[in-house]
Design a protein around this motif. Sequence first.
Motif, PDB file in Angstrom:
ATOM      1  N   PRO A 218       9.789  32.068  57.867  1.00  8.73           N
ATOM      2  CA  PRO A 218       9.943  31.369  59.157  1.00  8.73           C
ATOM      3  C   PRO A 218       9.064  30.131  59.269  1.00  8.73           C
ATOM      4  N   GLU A 219       7.827  30.183  58.724  1.00  9.06           N
ATOM      5  CA  GLU A 219       6.937  29.010  58.832  1.00  9.06           C
ATOM      6  C   GLU A 219       7.545  27.835  58.075  1.00  9.06           C
ATOM      7  N   ARG A 220       8.197  28.118  56.953  1.00  6.89           N
ATOM      8  CA  ARG A 220       8.791  27.046  56.147  1.00  6.89           C
ATOM      9  C   ARG A 220      10.023  26.495  56.841  1.00  6.89           C
ATOM     10  N   SER A 221      10.789  27.366  57.450  1.00  6.93           N
ATOM     11  CA  SER A 221      12.022  26.884  58.084  1.00  6.93           C
ATOM     12  C   SER A 221      11.724  26.110  59.365  1.00  6.93           C
ATOM     13  N   GLU A 222      10.502  26.269  59.916  1.00  4.75           N
ATOM     14  CA  GLU A 222      10.103  25.458  61.072  1.00  4.75           C
ATOM     15  C   GLU A 222      10.044  23.976  60.667  1.00  4.75           C
ATOM     16  N   GLY A 223       9.531  23.699  59.482  1.00  2.00           N
ATOM     17  CA  GLY A 223       9.482  22.324  58.969  1.00  2.00           C
ATOM     18  C   GLY A 223      10.896  21.788  58.755  1.00  2.00           C
ATOM     19  N   LEU A 224      11.781  22.671  58.249  1.00  6.05           N
ATOM     20  CA  LEU A 224      13.178  22.282  58.028  1.00  6.05           C
ATOM     21  C   LEU A 224      13.842  21.925  59.364  1.00  6.05           C
ATOM     22  N   ARG A 225      13.541  22.718  60.397  1.00  5.10           N
ATOM     23  CA  ARG A 225      14.137  22.459  61.716  1.00  5.10           C
ATOM     24  C   ARG A 225      13.721  21.074  62.244  1.00  5.10           C
ATOM     25  N   TYR A 265      12.401   7.786  55.964  1.00  4.83           N
ATOM     26  CA  TYR A 265      11.170   8.190  55.265  1.00  4.83           C
ATOM     27  C   TYR A 265      10.016   7.266  55.660  1.00  4.83           C
ATOM     28  N   GLU A 266      10.291   5.958  55.689  1.00 11.27           N
ATOM     29  CA  GLU A 266       9.236   4.990  56.044  1.00 11.27           C
ATOM     30  C   GLU A 266       8.713   5.238  57.460  1.00 11.27           C
ATOM     31  N   ILE A 267       9.636   5.602  58.365  1.00 12.22           N
ATOM     32  CA  ILE A 267       9.222   5.839  59.757  1.00 12.22           C
ATOM     33  C   ILE A 267       8.350   7.103  59.862  1.00 12.22           C
ATOM     34  N   VAL A 268       8.730   8.134  59.104  1.00  8.56           N
ATOM     35  CA  VAL A 268       8.110   9.459  59.290  1.00  8.56           C
ATOM     36  C   VAL A 268       6.896   9.704  58.398  1.00  8.56           C
ATOM     37  N   LYS A 269       6.807   8.959  57.277  1.00  7.55           N
ATOM     38  CA  LYS A 269       5.848   9.351  56.234  1.00  7.55           C
ATOM     39  C   LYS A 269       4.390   9.384  56.682  1.00  7.55           C
ATOM     40  N   ASP A 270       4.019   8.629  57.697  1.00  4.10           N
ATOM     41  CA  ASP A 270       2.615   8.623  58.114  1.00  4.10           C
ATOM     42  C   ASP A 270       2.301   9.644  59.205  1.00  4.10           C
ATOM     43  N   VAL A 271       3.335  10.367  59.632  1.00  2.00           N
ATOM     44  CA  VAL A 271       3.077  11.429  60.613  1.00  2.00           C
ATOM     45  C   VAL A 271       2.536  12.638  59.839  1.00  2.00           C
ATOM     46  N   ASP A 272       1.431  13.190  60.349  1.00  2.00           N
ATOM     47  CA  ASP A 272       0.736  14.249  59.608  1.00  2.00           C
ATOM     48  C   ASP A 272       1.333  15.627  59.906  1.00  2.00           C
ATOM     49  N   PHE A 273       2.554  15.869  59.400  1.00  2.00           N
ATOM     50  CA  PHE A 273       3.186  17.182  59.580  1.00  2.00           C
ATOM     51  C   PHE A 273       2.600  18.171  58.577  1.00  2.00           C
ATOM     52  N   PRO A 276       6.596  18.964  54.332  1.00  2.00           N
ATOM     53  CA  PRO A 276       7.018  17.668  53.747  1.00  2.00           C
ATOM     54  C   PRO A 276       8.259  17.100  54.456  1.00  2.00           C
ATOM     55  N   VAL A 277       8.111  16.855  55.741  1.00  2.00           N
ATOM     56  CA  VAL A 277       9.244  16.431  56.568  1.00  2.00           C
ATOM     57  C   VAL A 277       9.809  15.090  56.081  1.00  2.00           C
ATOM     58  N   ALA A 278       8.914  14.143  55.740  1.00  2.00           N
ATOM     59  CA  ALA A 278       9.385  12.816  55.303  1.00  2.00           C
ATOM     60  C   ALA A 278      10.222  12.943  54.028  1.00  2.00           C
ATOM     61  N   GLN A 279       9.812  13.822  53.099  1.00  2.00           N
ATOM     62  CA  GLN A 279      10.581  14.020  51.849  1.00  2.00           C
ATOM     63  C   GLN A 279      11.937  14.651  52.146  1.00  2.00           C
ATOM     64  N   MET A 280      11.986  15.570  53.106  1.00  2.00           N
ATOM     65  CA  MET A 280      13.281  16.189  53.463  1.00  2.00           C
ATOM     66  C   MET A 280      14.223  15.116  54.013  1.00  2.00           C
ATOM     67  N   VAL A 281      13.666  14.236  54.861  1.00  2.00           N
ATOM     68  CA  VAL A 281      14.483  13.147  55.422  1.00  2.00           C
ATOM     69  C   VAL A 281      14.965  12.244  54.289  1.00  2.00           C
ATOM     70  N   LEU A 282      14.066  11.906  53.364  1.00  2.00           N
ATOM     71  CA  LEU A 282      14.406  11.018  52.248  1.00  2.00           C
ATOM     72  C   LEU A 282      15.496  11.604  51.349  1.00  2.00           C
ATOM     73  N   GLN A 283      15.467  12.942  51.165  1.00  2.00           N
ATOM     74  CA  GLN A 283      16.342  13.569  50.162  1.00  2.00           C
ATOM     75  C   GLN A 283      17.632  14.173  50.725  1.00  2.00           C
ATOM     76  N   HIS A 284      17.932  13.973  52.009  1.00  2.00           N
ATOM     77  CA  HIS A 284      19.059  14.738  52.568  1.00  2.00           C
ATOM     78  C   HIS A 284      20.433  14.284  52.090  1.00  2.00           C
ATOM     79  N   LEU A 304      14.117  22.419  48.255  1.00  2.00           N
ATOM     80  CA  LEU A 304      15.065  23.430  48.731  1.00  2.00           C
ATOM     81  C   LEU A 304      15.491  23.123  50.176  1.00  2.00           C
ATOM     82  N   GLU A 305      14.514  22.736  51.000  1.00  2.00           N
ATOM     83  CA  GLU A 305      14.835  22.434  52.400  1.00  2.00           C
ATOM     84  C   GLU A 305      15.850  21.295  52.490  1.00  2.00           C
ATOM     85  N   ALA A 306      15.706  20.285  51.596  1.00  2.00           N
ATOM     86  CA  ALA A 306      16.635  19.149  51.614  1.00  2.00           C
ATOM     87  C   ALA A 306      18.024  19.585  51.141  1.00  2.00           C
TER      88      ALA A 306
END
Length: 367
Positions: A218-225, A265-273, A276-284, A304-306
């Motif tokens: 569940p903790e991992r899927s929170e990042g995916l959400r 990715y450029e917009i999100v990458k500096d947000v300290d999540f 790896p939210v920025a990578q998920m956005v980049l790889q979708h 996997l999340e991507a």
Amino acid sequence: MEAVHTGSGSVEGPRLPGPGGTEAPARPPPQQVVSALLAAMEDISARKPEVRPPPDDSPQQKLRTLARLAAESPNAVLRLDTAGTVLYANPAAAPFLAASGAAEGRRVPAGWAALIRETCDFGIARSEEIEVGGAFYDVTFAPVPEDGYVNVYAQDITRRRRAEDAAREASRTLLRSLEQTIAMVARAVEKRDPSTSGHQQRVALIAVAIAAEMGLAPERSEGLRLAATIHDIGKLHTPAELLIRPGKLMALELELIRQHPVTGYEIVKDVDFPWPVAQMVLQHHERMDGTGYPQGLEGEEILLEARILAVADVVDGLSMHRPYRPALGVEAALQEIERMRGRWLDAQAVDACLRLYRERGFAPPPA
Ligand SMILES: [Fe+2]
Ligand SMILES: [Fe+2]
């Protein structure tokens, strides 16, 4: 003390046979005179084992020892018999007993009595966190089965518990405000292309359901959400006329739209999540055979999340109406991901998605 004989003639000589084999008449023994006595004394008590009375290991003595040791302890110390009667309680246990309604000579609350019986049955110590009168105690029950009692050590952890609760609540508040901000950004993206209204929210629902079906923590899927909720954020930078224009796009226009994962990715990458939210956005939009974009990653090079996000994105994208084609409907979308299974989309994520829709009756809100 021993006597020492001194002087001569202290020993009688042997009798000699007389002439003719007859025994000579005995001579009178010489006068024996003790002329002096010497005495020597040595203290040998250190060499002798000390004779002590046998140790008193009676329950009463053990109780006195416990009382002496526990008198000044800041933690509550109690001794109970197996029925839960309080045999001893140190001063620190007074507020604890008052809150639970117990006292010396009286029984502890019923909940405790069950714990004590269990502890004695198994003969091993156990610890429990117990709430008494609004205070929290870390309580250890240590059985002494041979004497038929249980020692109880209780530490007041109320302050620590309250600090932990406050930290958890602060973290929840922070996450809620982060989610509200993300939802606001998602709505801003979709305002530019009304035909995609609710797309990211639905993709988030589908992706999290697929993740749960695949057994993702569940903790991992929170990042995916969170990533799914903003996966098309890069479209903020795409000219709006390209997003809403019906008909086929020119190669250059298509290229502009395909920039959105990188822009996101450029917009999100500096947000300290914490994910790896920025990578998920980049790889979708990456595909398993390396034909996706922007990096052409293959197989497990893609997070996997991507990979899950890609399946959810395709299902919702095909289900909904687009300016250049009518909505295909869910069944057609499911057939499409079946066709893409393994080659473009992760096989396990596709299988989980098909199970969700076809066997478990999963249905996100309509587009
Ligand atoms: Fe996208
Ligand atoms: Fe999308």
